[in-house]
Design a protein around this motif. Structure first.
Motif, mmCIF file in Angstrom:
data_model
loop_
_atom_site.group_PDB
_atom_site.id
_atom_site.type_symbol
_atom_site.label_atom_id
_atom_site.label_comp_id
_atom_site.label_asym_id
_atom_site.label_seq_id
_atom_site.Cartn_x
_atom_site.Cartn_y
_atom_site.Cartn_z
ATOM 1 N N GLY A 421 -19.748 -18.557 -21.082
ATOM 2 C CA GLY A 421 -18.923 -19.515 -22.211
ATOM 3 C C GLY A 421 -17.757 -18.826 -22.801
ATOM 4 N N SER A 422 -17.089 -17.668 -22.506
ATOM 5 C CA SER A 422 -16.203 -16.979 -22.632
ATOM 6 C C SER A 422 -14.446 -17.653 -21.969
ATOM 7 C CB SER A 422 -16.216 -15.883 -22.830
ATOM 8 O OG SER A 422 -16.123 -14.788 -21.269
ATOM 9 N N SER A 423 -14.740 -18.485 -21.110
ATOM 10 C CA SER A 423 -14.023 -18.522 -19.900
ATOM 11 C C SER A 423 -13.416 -19.388 -20.853
ATOM 12 C CB SER A 423 -14.593 -18.587 -18.487
ATOM 13 O OG SER A 423 -15.598 -19.350 -19.038
ATOM 14 N N PRO A 424 -12.298 -20.179 -20.138
ATOM 15 C CA PRO A 424 -11.613 -21.399 -21.142
ATOM 16 C C PRO A 424 -12.353 -22.659 -20.862
ATOM 17 C CG PRO A 424 -10.023 -20.115 -20.374
ATOM 18 C CD PRO A 424 -11.208 -19.438 -18.881
ATOM 19 N N ILE A 425 -13.131 -22.934 -19.206
ATOM 20 C CA ILE A 425 -14.008 -24.114 -19.101
ATOM 21 C C ILE A 425 -14.961 -24.106 -19.526
ATOM 22 C CG2 ILE A 425 -15.053 -25.168 -17.144
ATOM 23 C CD1 ILE A 425 -13.341 -24.677 -14.940
ATOM 24 N N GLY A 426 -15.680 -22.578 -19.888
ATOM 25 C CA GLY A 426 -17.094 -22.627 -20.797
ATOM 26 C C GLY A 426 -16.778 -22.446 -21.774
ATOM 27 N N GLY A 427 -15.451 -22.393 -22.506
ATOM 28 C CA GLY A 427 -15.194 -22.537 -24.314
ATOM 29 C C GLY A 427 -15.254 -23.912 -23.994
ATOM 30 N N ALA A 428 -14.887 -24.963 -23.154
ATOM 31 C CA ALA A 428 -14.494 -26.144 -23.524
ATOM 32 C C ALA A 428 -15.640 -26.856 -23.255
ATOM 33 C CB ALA A 428 -13.151 -26.493 -22.317
ATOM 34 N N ILE A 429 -16.617 -26.131 -22.692
ATOM 35 C CA ILE A 429 -18.575 -26.562 -22.216
ATOM 36 C C ILE A 429 -19.175 -26.031 -23.938
ATOM 37 C CG2 ILE A 429 -20.715 -26.745 -21.181
ATOM 38 C CD1 ILE A 429 -18.597 -26.389 -18.736
ATOM 39 N N CYS A 430 -18.860 -25.100 -24.041
ATOM 40 C CA CYS A 430 -19.301 -24.721 -25.099
ATOM 41 C C CYS A 430 -18.959 -25.879 -26.649
ATOM 42 C CB CYS A 430 -19.266 -23.015 -26.011
ATOM 43 S SG CYS A 430 -19.901 -22.328 -24.994
ATOM 44 N N ARG A 431 -17.344 -26.106 -27.108
ATOM 45 C CA ARG A 431 -17.173 -26.720 -27.755
ATOM 46 C C ARG A 431 -17.790 -28.031 -28.356
ATOM 47 N NH1 ARG A 431 -13.013 -23.377 -26.683
ATOM 48 N NH2 ARG A 431 -11.864 -24.722 -25.557
ATOM 49 N N ARG A 432 -17.684 -28.925 -26.925
ATOM 50 C CA ARG A 432 -18.766 -30.597 -26.800
ATOM 51 C C ARG A 432 -19.826 -30.249 -27.183
ATOM 52 N NH1 ARG A 432 -17.275 -35.371 -23.981
ATOM 53 N NH2 ARG A 432 -18.775 -36.574 -24.895
#
Length: 678
Positions: A421-432
């Motif tokens: 979740g700390s990666s760019p894609i993972g962060g976007a998934i977490c925010r959604r």
């Protein structure tokens, strides 16, 4: 005096904070603390209205416990009875003494005078059930319970017939209560039978010596000392806790009744008592009696299979597979009895080794006998081996796993965990996910600072998020971290496996460490993250699992052969791994969209691998010939009934296992081939 033997086949109980035998099991067994409460004696519904109005408290208490103890006895009108009381009806006795002291005072009614006789409860009981069987009524001061039990056990041993024994006592009226303190009202009834099975018995002997009085250990011991009928409490506590015990019940100052309970047989529970302990209600409560149970096993009986209005009937018949419901209810009842609390509603996660010995149940004569043996029992669920028999044959047998939902999981917000979740894609998934109202757990392999930044951003927007770090390639350490998160906040219902890594190199020059580094994170890491979360997720009966794939899984890129291998053909190995932990379609309603991003989510090869992985050694049929029909596999909400095809399932599993083994072999062989070409 010779030893008297009998067994307890039914119990009735009313006392302060003890409103019935089934309702008091947890208290008597020590699982729930006792709290004294005012006793409520229900009107004796068995009596005609004209007789009912004449009854006082002692009669109502005695008839209530007698009715509870004999609720499952079809021929209770033929039971001999023994009634015992140390005080009788203290209120009427006090009134008569007041009238004798002051003739100009209150008059005593004929009804009160009639109820004064010591055998009034016995008389009302025999009127209520239309009985002309012999009856004994006695009083023995503080030793009334022991004296009545001795008389009842003697009758059982000498005449070889069941006997109903009832003891009751209520406080005396002022001013007699000052010289004869009794405490609260109390009543108990025992249905005693001749011994039918060695070991399950009470053994009694008259001893001409004073009883040794043990010190009071708790409030229930103090209650037992206050009321003559409450002297039954030590025996009742042993029955409820299913432990052997040796007691000395005082008869008088110079004699006592020595009682030993050898492998005490728990008195059966009737249909009404069972319905109070299991989630099945109304016509769906199919068990009639619980005959016996231990910490590991329960035996029940049922006649509902022959009922024309059985809710499981279809097309005028009751298929044998419906015996599963009888077995599952026995399992639920055993869970309630061993936990000393009503069983919450759960659901079946899987059934194994199920064999049918008949086509239908409604044609089976007599009673069904259901046994269930606990193999694993935990707070989140249990596994039982069961058997349903009737008509001299085994009708159904197998093994069932049941998941119990965690109460808080029904109302708590759904939690989501995103690996990587700390990666760019993972962060976007977490925010959604946070925007959709989820509490998000943001995972990082080592970069906790970046994960904290993602979580802080979500919290700044009004969401809930928490960052954590763990190495997915270390399965044991990952399990410790995830168990702590579950303990802290409850089940995780959404898992997004976004973690991945790359270490690009041409295959011919790729080291084994490079190969395994990618496989360990992307494929084995999925297993490491999912396994601790799976059972709690199933317990909430809702879940979503998503595995994110690189485009290299569809279109090969130079230097990324292991990604292609992992996310392409090796994807089937992931499906088999998921099948082995029961994630395929229908298991616990956990699922989601089935595409290349979610290996094993449901349907297709995953569903077939699910059946294959469920074909354990105990379910294999020799030679594939005709034999007992089996239920190949049952997930939640699915029931497939067909002949055994274990050879086919074994072949599919064998091919999947070969591919699993070949995932490593392929790399070594192909690398050597490329080296030779170079």
């Amino acid at each position: 005096m010779s030893l008297l033997r009998c067994r307890v086949d039914g119990v009735g109980l009313l006392g302060p904070g003890l409103s019935g035998w089934a309702a008091s099991l947890a208290i008597l067994a020590g699982a729930t603390p006792w709290a004294g409460a005012e006793i409520v004696a229900p009107p004796p519904a068995l009596l005609p209205p004209t007789e009912r109005r004449r009854t006082g408290l002692p009669v109502r208490l005695a008839l209530a416990v007698a009715a509870e103890a004999t609720a499952a006895e079809p021929a209770r009108a033929g039971l001999e009875t023994v009634f015992a009381s140390g005080n009788g009806d203290g209120a009427i006795i006090g009134g008569i003494l007041e009238a004798l002291h002051d003739p100009a005072g209150i008059a005593i009614s004929p009804t009160a005078f009639h109820n004064l006789v010591h055998n009034a409860p016995s008389g009302y009981w025999h009127i209520a059930i239309g009985s002309t069987a012999p009856s004994v009524s006695l009083g023995g001061h503080d030793g009334s319970f022991a004296a009545g039990l001795l008389v009842a056990a003697t009758a059982v041993a000498t005449r070889g017939r069941p006997v109903l024994f009832c003891a009751y006592d209520v406080p005396m009226a002022p001013p007699l209560d000052r010289v004869r303190p009794t405490g609260c009202a109390f009543a108990v009834a025992l249905l005693l039978r001749p011994v039918e099975q060695a070991g399950d018995l009470l053994a009694l002997r008259y001893v001409a010596a004073p009883a040794e009085a043990p010190p009071a250990a708790d409030a229930l011991d103090l209650l037992a000392a206050e009321n003559p009928a409450a002297r039954a409490l030590p025996l009742l506590r042993a029955l409820a806790a299913r432990r052997g015990t040796a007691l000395q019940l005082p008869l008088d100052e110079e004699a006592h009744l020595a009682l030993k309970a050898h492998a005490v047989l728990m008195p059966p529970l009737d249909h009404a008592a069972i319905a109070r302990l299991v989630p099945h209600q109304g016509g769906m409560c199919l068990l009639d009696r619980a005959l016996d149970w231990t910490a590991e096993r329960i035996t029940c009986e049922a006649v509902a299979h022959a009922a024309p209005d059985n809710p499981l009937r279809r097309d005028g018949m009751l298929p044998a597979v419906c015996g599963l419901e009888f077995a599952l209810q026995a399992m639920a009842l055993h869970g309630a009895l061993t936990a000393a609390a009503p069983q919450p509603a759960g659901f079946v996660s899987s059934l194994r080794e199920v064999q049918l010995g008949a086509a239908r149940l409604d044609t089976v004569p007599g009673r069904l006998r259901i046994t269930a043996e606990a193999l694993i029992a935990e707070a989140r669920g249990f596994i039982y081996r069961f058997e349903v028999a009737g008509g001299g044959t085994i009708l159904l047998s197998g093994q069932a796993a049941v998941i119990l939902p965690e109460p808080a999981a029904w109302s708590a917000p759904r939690r989501a965990l995103v690996t990587g979740g700390s990666s760019p894609i993972g962060g976007a998934i977490c925010r959604r996910l946070a925007a959709d109202g989820r509490e998000v757990l943001v995972h990082a392999h080592a970069g906790l600072v970046r994960a904290e930044a993602v979580a802080a951003g979500i919290r700044a927007e009004g969401g809930r998020a928490q960052a954590f770090v763990c190495d997915l390639t270390d399965m044991a350490a990952t399990a410790v971290v995830l168990d702590a998160l579950l303990e802290q906040g409850g089940p995780v219902q959404v898992l997004v496996h976004n973690a991945g890594t790359h270490d690009d190199a041409p295959l011919a020059g790729m080291s084994e460490a490079q190969w395994r580094g990618v496989i360990d994170v992307s494929l084995h890491g999925f297993y490491a993250a999912l396994r601790p979360l799976l059972l709690p997720m199933i317990g909430t009966r809702w879940g979503r699992i998503l595995a994110i794939s690189s485009i290299s899984g569809l279109i090969g890129n130079r230097g990324q052969a292991r990604l292609r291998r992992r996310q392409g053909r090796a994807d089937r190995c992931g499906e088999v791994a998921l099948a082995r932990i029961r994630l395929a379609r229908g298991d616990g309603e956990c699922g989601g969209a089935r595409d290349h991003r979610q290996p094993g989510g449901g349907g297709g090869d995953a569903a077939r691998a699910h059946c294959a992985a469920g074909a354990g050694p105990a379910r294999r049929a020799a030679g594939g010939g005709r034999g007992p029909r089996r239920l190949s596999h049952l997930g939640a909400g699915r029931l497939h009934h067909r002949p055994s095809h274990c050879d086919q399932r074994r072949a599919r599993l064998s091919r999947a296992a070969q591919e699993d083994f070949g995932a490593d072999c392929w790399m070594m062989v192909f690398r050597r081939f490329c080296t030779q070409l170079l």
